[in-house]
Design an enzyme around this catalytic site. Structure first.
Site, PDB file in Angstrom:
ATOM      1  CD  GLU A   1      -3.549  -2.884   6.837  1.00  0.00           C
ATOM      2  OE1 GLU A   1      -2.063  -2.480   6.708  1.00  0.00           O
ATOM      3  OE2 GLU A   1      -3.308  -1.091   7.152  1.00  0.00           O
TER       4      GLU A   1
ATOM      5  CG  ASN B   1      -1.678   1.116   1.097  1.00  0.00           C
ATOM      6  OD1 ASN B   1      -1.440   1.786   0.912  1.00  0.00           O
ATOM      7  ND2 ASN B   1      -2.280   1.362   2.393  1.00  0.00           N
ATOM      8  CD1 TRP B   2       3.415   1.838  -2.909  1.00  0.00           C
ATOM      9  CD2 TRP B   2       4.159   2.019  -4.730  1.00  0.00           C
ATOM     10  NE1 TRP B   2       4.888   0.684  -2.821  1.00  0.00           N
ATOM     11  CE2 TRP B   2       4.836   1.327  -4.611  1.00  0.00           C
ATOM     12  CE3 TRP B   2       3.806   2.833  -5.388  1.00  0.00           C
ATOM     13  CZ2 TRP B   2       5.829   0.619  -5.890  1.00  0.00           C
ATOM     14  CZ3 TRP B   2       4.642   2.122  -6.862  1.00  0.00           C
ATOM     15  CH2 TRP B   2       5.482   0.816  -6.198  1.00  0.00           C
ATOM     16  CE  LYS B   3      -0.045   3.696   4.927  1.00  0.00           C
ATOM     17  NZ  LYS B   3      -0.198   3.269   6.508  1.00  0.00           N
TER      18      LYS B   3
ATOM     19  CD  GLU C   1      -2.361   5.218   6.820  1.00  0.00           C
ATOM     20  OE1 GLU C   1      -2.662   5.072   5.374  1.00  0.00           O
ATOM     21  OE2 GLU C   1      -1.804   4.721   7.126  1.00  0.00           O
TER      22      GLU C   1
ATOM     23  N   GLY D   1       2.669   2.082  10.948  1.00  0.00           N
ATOM     24  CA  GLY D   1       3.413   3.391  10.507  1.00  0.00           C
ATOM     25  C   GLY D   1       4.347   3.361  12.209  1.00  0.00           C
TER      26      GLY D   1
ATOM     27  CB  SER E   1       5.663  -2.199  12.032  1.00  0.00           C
ATOM     28  OG  SER E   1       5.083  -0.619  11.854  1.00  0.00           O
TER      29      SER E   1
ATOM     30  CG  HIS F   1      -5.558   1.908   5.152  1.00  0.00           C
ATOM     31  ND1 HIS F   1      -4.912   2.630   6.057  1.00  0.00           N
ATOM     32  CD2 HIS F   1      -5.094   1.140   4.537  1.00  0.00           C
ATOM     33  CE1 HIS F   1      -3.799   2.744   6.144  1.00  0.00           C
ATOM     34  NE2 HIS F   1      -3.732   1.448   5.300  1.00  0.00           N
TER      35      HIS F   1
ATOM     36  N   GLY G   1       2.982  -0.837   4.106  1.00  0.00           N
ATOM     37  CA  GLY G   1       2.979   0.103   3.778  1.00  0.00           C
ATOM     38  C   GLY G   1       4.638   0.546   3.887  1.00  0.00           C
ATOM     39  N   GLY G   2       4.941   1.076   4.965  1.00  0.00           N
ATOM     40  CA  GLY G   2       6.781   1.999   4.744  1.00  0.00           C
ATOM     41  C   GLY G   2       7.696   0.710   4.189  1.00  0.00           C
TER      42      GLY G   2
HETATM   43  P1  13P Z   1       3.346   0.190   7.372  1.00  0.00           P
HETATM   44  O1  13P Z   1       3.230  -0.559   7.090  1.00  0.00           O
HETATM   45  O2  13P Z   1       3.897   1.162   7.309  1.00  0.00           O
HETATM   46  O3  13P Z   1       3.108  -0.279   9.373  1.00  0.00           O
HETATM   47  O4  13P Z   1       1.500   0.683   6.735  1.00  0.00           O
HETATM   48  C1  13P Z   1       0.600  -0.263   7.482  1.00  0.00           C
HETATM   49  C2  13P Z   1      -0.384   0.071   6.645  1.00  0.00           C
HETATM   50  O5  13P Z   1      -1.019   0.410   6.241  1.00  0.00           O
HETATM   51  C3  13P Z   1      -0.820  -1.058   5.275  1.00  0.00           C
HETATM   52  O6  13P Z   1      -2.122  -0.402   5.179  1.00  0.00           O
END
Ligand code: 13P
Length: 255
Positions: free
Chosen positions: A170, A12-14, A100, A176, A216, A98, A237-238
């Site tokens: 999640e 997920n590149w956000k 967010e 994050g 994470s 998600h 994510g990251g």
């Molecule tokens: P991180 O891997 O940066 O914690 O993010 C997880 C996420 O929100 C994937 O959708």
């Protein structure tokens, strides 16, 4: 049983990467996954990147996924993207609900349920995200929260529709933050999710549905997470933004 569920490693590149940064990433990444057949690799870039990613990855081992969509086909919904528009450019996968979207943009279970149902009725494959906040966990409400998110998020689907759905657990406090949930917390949540799916759609669907963990996930913790009985993949994510770290996560069993 787990052997029958093909793992999914999803990025997920956000709100990261321009189109040219996406192209640069794929030019290095696609050759590295060309021989992979035993897992699905998914990347969800921002909307602007989708069409180009579909065309670059044609015939390659990569599924292009949207990060969100609205449930209507078209109309006066300024700023929104519809399932019809996604399908028209060859995108059939979409992340919905998600954390967010829920916490920054105020999406609730009802709205997310409408989106999940709309995605399925358009022949799409939604990844429904669920997860508790730290306060909810500390109050001992994790199970209650996950059950409600699942029940409302999937309420408009029949057993047939559930076959198209992937769940991503999640925990909000692990996203994050560098704080991964412990292996026992992850397994406990995933097995609860599978039990709930059994109640909603029956044993067969519960055995087949894939439940991803997100929060994470990194190259050095992915292997242990993927070994858990009810974990069928990761939503990253990251650590998915760099080719070096994401390929290590995709090839988690070679670490
Ligand atoms: P991180 O891997 O940066 O914690 O993010 C997880 C996420 O929100 C994937 O959708």
């Amino acid at each position: 049983m787990k052997g029958k569920r093909i793992p999914i490693i999803a990025a997920n590149w956000k709100m990261y990467k321009t189109i040219s940064e996406m192209e640069e990433f794929l030019s290095q990444f696609l050759p590295l996954i060309s021989d992979i057949e035993d897992r699905k690799v998914v990347i969800a870039p921002n909307f602007l990147c989708l069409e180009r990613m579909v065309s670059i990855s044609k015939g390659k081992n990569l599924i292009t996924c949207a990060q969100n969509m609205y449930f209507e086909e078209e109309g006066a919904f300024t700023g929104e993207i519809s399932p019809r528009m996604l399908k028209a450019i060859g995108v059939s996968w979409v992340i919905l609900g998600h954390s967010e979207r829920r916490h920054i943009f105020g999406e609730d279970d009802e709205l997310i349920g409408k989106k999940v149902s709309s995605a399925v009725s358009h022949g799409m494959f939604p990844i429904l995200c669920i997860g508790e906040t730290l306060e909810e966990r500390e109050r001992g409400e994790t199970g209650k929260v996950l059950k409600k998110q699942l029940k409302t998020g999937l309420s408009r689907l029949g057993a047939e529709g559930l076959k198209n759905v992937t769940i991503a657990y999640e925990p909000v406090w692990a996203i994050g933050t560098g704080k991964t949930a412990s292996l026992s917390q992850i397994q406990e949540a995933h097995s609860l999710v599978r039990e709930e799916i059994k109640k909603l759609g029956g044993e067969d669907i519960a055995e087949k549905i894939r439940i991803l963990y997100g929060g994470s996930v990194k190259p050095d913790n992915v292997k242990g997470i993927m070994e858990l009985e009810d974990v069928d993949g990761a939503l990253v994510g990251g650590a998915s933004l760099g080719v070096d770290s994401f390929i290590k996560i995709v090839k988690f069993d070679e670490n």
